[in-house]
Scaffold this motif. Structure first.
Motif, PDB file in Angstrom:
ATOM      1  N   SER A   1      36.407  40.188  47.351  1.00 65.11           N
ATOM      2  CA  SER A   1      37.494  39.445  47.256  1.00 65.11           C
ATOM      3  C   SER A   1      38.454  39.712  46.418  1.00 65.11           C
ATOM      4  CB  SER A   1      36.961  37.876  47.336  1.00 65.11           C
ATOM      5  OG  SER A   1      36.162  37.745  46.140  1.00 65.11           O
TER       6      SER A   1
ATOM      7  N   HIS B   1      40.294  39.191  42.997  1.00 66.45           N
ATOM      8  CA  HIS B   1      39.799  38.480  41.521  1.00 66.45           C
ATOM      9  C   HIS B   1      40.729  37.179  41.479  1.00 66.45           C
ATOM     10  CE1 HIS B   1      39.250  38.168  37.270  1.00 66.45           C
ATOM     11  NE2 HIS B   1      38.327  38.820  37.503  1.00 66.45           N
ATOM     12  N   GLU B   2      39.674  36.385  40.825  1.00 67.57           N
ATOM     13  CA  GLU B   2      40.742  35.035  40.560  1.00 67.57           C
ATOM     14  C   GLU B   2      41.976  35.125  39.822  1.00 67.57           C
ATOM     15  OE1 GLU B   2      37.783  32.944  38.536  1.00 67.57           O
ATOM     16  OE2 GLU B   2      37.660  34.006  36.841  1.00 67.57           O
ATOM     17  N   SER B   3      41.993  36.150  39.078  1.00 67.76           N
ATOM     18  CA  SER B   3      43.286  36.679  38.349  1.00 67.76           C
ATOM     19  C   SER B   3      44.360  37.139  38.987  1.00 67.76           C
ATOM     20  CB  SER B   3      43.138  37.138  36.895  1.00 67.76           C
ATOM     21  OG  SER B   3      42.944  38.536  37.294  1.00 67.76           O
ATOM     22  N   GLN B   4      44.036  37.531  40.322  1.00 66.93           N
ATOM     23  CA  GLN B   4      45.096  38.359  41.015  1.00 66.93           C
ATOM     24  C   GLN B   4      45.876  37.497  41.852  1.00 66.93           C
ATOM     25  OE1 GLN B   4      45.462  42.069  41.408  1.00 66.93           O
ATOM     26  NE2 GLN B   4      47.356  41.129  42.354  1.00 66.93           N
TER      27      GLN B   4
ATOM     28  N   GLU C   1      48.640  36.552  44.863  1.00 67.50           N
ATOM     29  CA  GLU C   1      48.882  37.328  46.257  1.00 67.50           C
ATOM     30  C   GLU C   1      50.260  38.071  46.427  1.00 67.50           C
ATOM     31  OE1 GLU C   1      47.717  34.462  49.337  1.00 67.50           O
ATOM     32  OE2 GLU C   1      45.912  33.909  48.179  1.00 67.50           O
TER      33      GLU C   1
ATOM     34  N   THR D   1      37.181  41.376  43.355  1.00 67.81           N
ATOM     35  CA  THR D   1      35.559  41.112  42.899  1.00 67.81           C
ATOM     36  C   THR D   1      34.663  41.596  43.863  1.00 67.81           C
ATOM     37  OG1 THR D   1      36.299  39.282  41.574  1.00 67.81           O
ATOM     38  CG2 THR D   1      33.961  39.471  42.220  1.00 67.81           C
TER      39      THR D   1
ATOM     40  N   GLU E   1      33.779  44.617  39.358  1.00 66.73           N
ATOM     41  CA  GLU E   1      35.251  44.689  39.700  1.00 66.73           C
ATOM     42  C   GLU E   1      35.741  45.954  40.164  1.00 66.73           C
ATOM     43  OE1 GLU E   1      37.847  43.061  36.859  1.00 66.73           O
ATOM     44  OE2 GLU E   1      36.566  41.311  36.759  1.00 66.73           O
TER      45      GLU E   1
END
Ligand SMILES: [Zn+2]
Length: 398
Positions: A300, A302-305, A307, A319, A360
């Motif tokens: 999925s 990464h939470e910092s990525q 869109e 991730t 990652e």
């Protein structure tokens, strides 16, 4: 394995082989700090006690093994919240003479529904939400269309679709388990994974007379479309009018189980026994449990990525999760087959930088991306042999 090696060595070199063997790990040679030689003591073949020998010789594979229907301690942890669509095949065919009937007139639609009902009980006891395409002896809407059945799984937001059938053959001795999936073997394999686990469990519980034929069958390969194109895209396969309609139209991992042959008079008798049908439902339940418990890997953003990314060659941070339950191994890198890791950006394979220690992946397009909408497609296999489910992630290049 060590025991086998030792046994072979003792055959090859006779009495000269010492009783204590030295083994090395890993066998290929030094790779890490665990390569120091260590002793494992005396290992070798021993005489089987008489009692055990009697047991081994008396055992007959075709005798049904016990099925005590005891739910494993992890059943809820594994299955709670899963949504499964069960499709008992046929129905509402009472007036059709000879249609899908055994020698004594026992109808396939009836045994299919019995198994579905029992399977629903097992699944619900584990917290699974079950949707049935029919819960009585009637035709499904839309004139019993297979497409309606398959699409129900999608409409009801189910994770899996399982069609339950029993088989018929002109050859009256035929009796084996066949589990069908739609895709070609090199397409996204979630359905094949499910089929594999269910086959192993069911084959062990049912002990049908022709286990050599039990296995995984592709309805697409067995009934391919006309003018089979050399086109490898999964979504193209789905549009081809080929294979089983009920599998072709599914939009979630879907299998069709032909439990056994009611055209075999001996098997028809067994299928009239509710305890036998419960055994079949139990085998399917265990297969579903095995599949989910061994984990579905996923990739999925990464939470910092974000869109929305800057072009033309964005590096996208992802991730990776192996989906496995062995939580104490969580701090180790994901347990995946690295060679199977694929990230496509608009159908072109991306260049990957994999950081296993932090689970990652950094994916970069091989060519410049134009501003606008793009799509990531991802897949990977975990060490239990389960594929990720087809995953597409849209993103925008500024
Ligand atoms: Zn059928």
């Amino acid at each position: 394995m060590a025991r086998v090696i030792c046994f072979l060595l003792s055959i090859l070199t006779g009495a000269a082989v010492a009783q204590t063997r030295v083994y090395r790990f890993p066998p290929e040679g030094p790779q890490d700090s665990r390569t120091e030689a260590f002793e494992v003591g005396v290992v070798g073949p021993a005489d089987t006690p008489q009692a055990a020998r009697n047991y081994i010789e008396a055992a007959d594979w075709f005798t049904l093994p016990p099925a005590n229907f005891a739910l494993p301690p992890y059943h809820r942890e594994a299955l709670e919240g899963l949504r499964v669509c069960l499709d008992p095949g046929h129905g509402g065919d009472m007036d059709r003479a000879g249609y899908k009937r055994g020698a004594t007139g026992y109808r396939e639609s009836v045994m299919n529904l019995e198994v579905a009902t029992m399977l629903r009980e097992f699944l619900e006891a584990s917290g699974v939400e079950v949707v049935l395409t029919r819960d009585g002896d009637y035709e499904t809407p839309d004139d019993g269309s297979l497409e309606w059945r398959a699409r129900l799984a999608d409409r009801e937001d189910c994770d899996l679709f399982i069609s339950l059938h029993h088989n018929w053959s002109r050859r009256s001795t035929a009796n084996y388990l066949s589990i069908w999936y739609h895709s070609r073997p090199d397409d996204p394999m979630a359905a094949v994974d499910l089929a594999r686990w269910v086959t192993l469990e069911l084959n062990d519980l049912m002990r049908l007379s022709e286990p050599q034929h039990a296995g995984l069958y592709s309805s697409w390969l067995m009934y391919p479309p006309d003018g089979l194109a050399d086109e490898r895209r999964f979504d193209t396969v789905e549009r081809q009018p080929s294979g089983f309609g009920v599998l072709r139209n599914a939009r979630v991992p879907a299998i069709l189980i032909e439990g056994s042959f009611y055209s075999n008079a001996w098997e028809e008798l067994r299928l009239m026994d509710r305890e036998y049908l419960r055994r079949e439902a139990w085998g399917i339940y265990l297969g579903i449990l095995d599949y989910i418990w061994t984990g579905i890997p996923s990739i999925s953003l990464h939470e910092s990525q974000p869109e929305v990314v800057e072009g033309p060659r964005p590096e996208i941070r992802l991730t990776l999760d192996d989906g496995m339950h062995e939580g104490w191994a969580r701090n180790a890198p994901p347990r995946i087959h690295f060679d199977t890791l694929r990230v496509y950006i608009d159908d072109e394979r991306a260049t990957l930088r994999y950081r296993p220690q932090i689970a990652e992946i950094f994916a970069t397009p091989r060519e410049d991306l134009a501003p606008g909408e793009h799509t990531l497609r991802l897949r990977v296999l975990n060490v239990w042999g389960n594929w990720s489910w087809p995953t597409q992630i849209p993103f925008t290049v500024e």
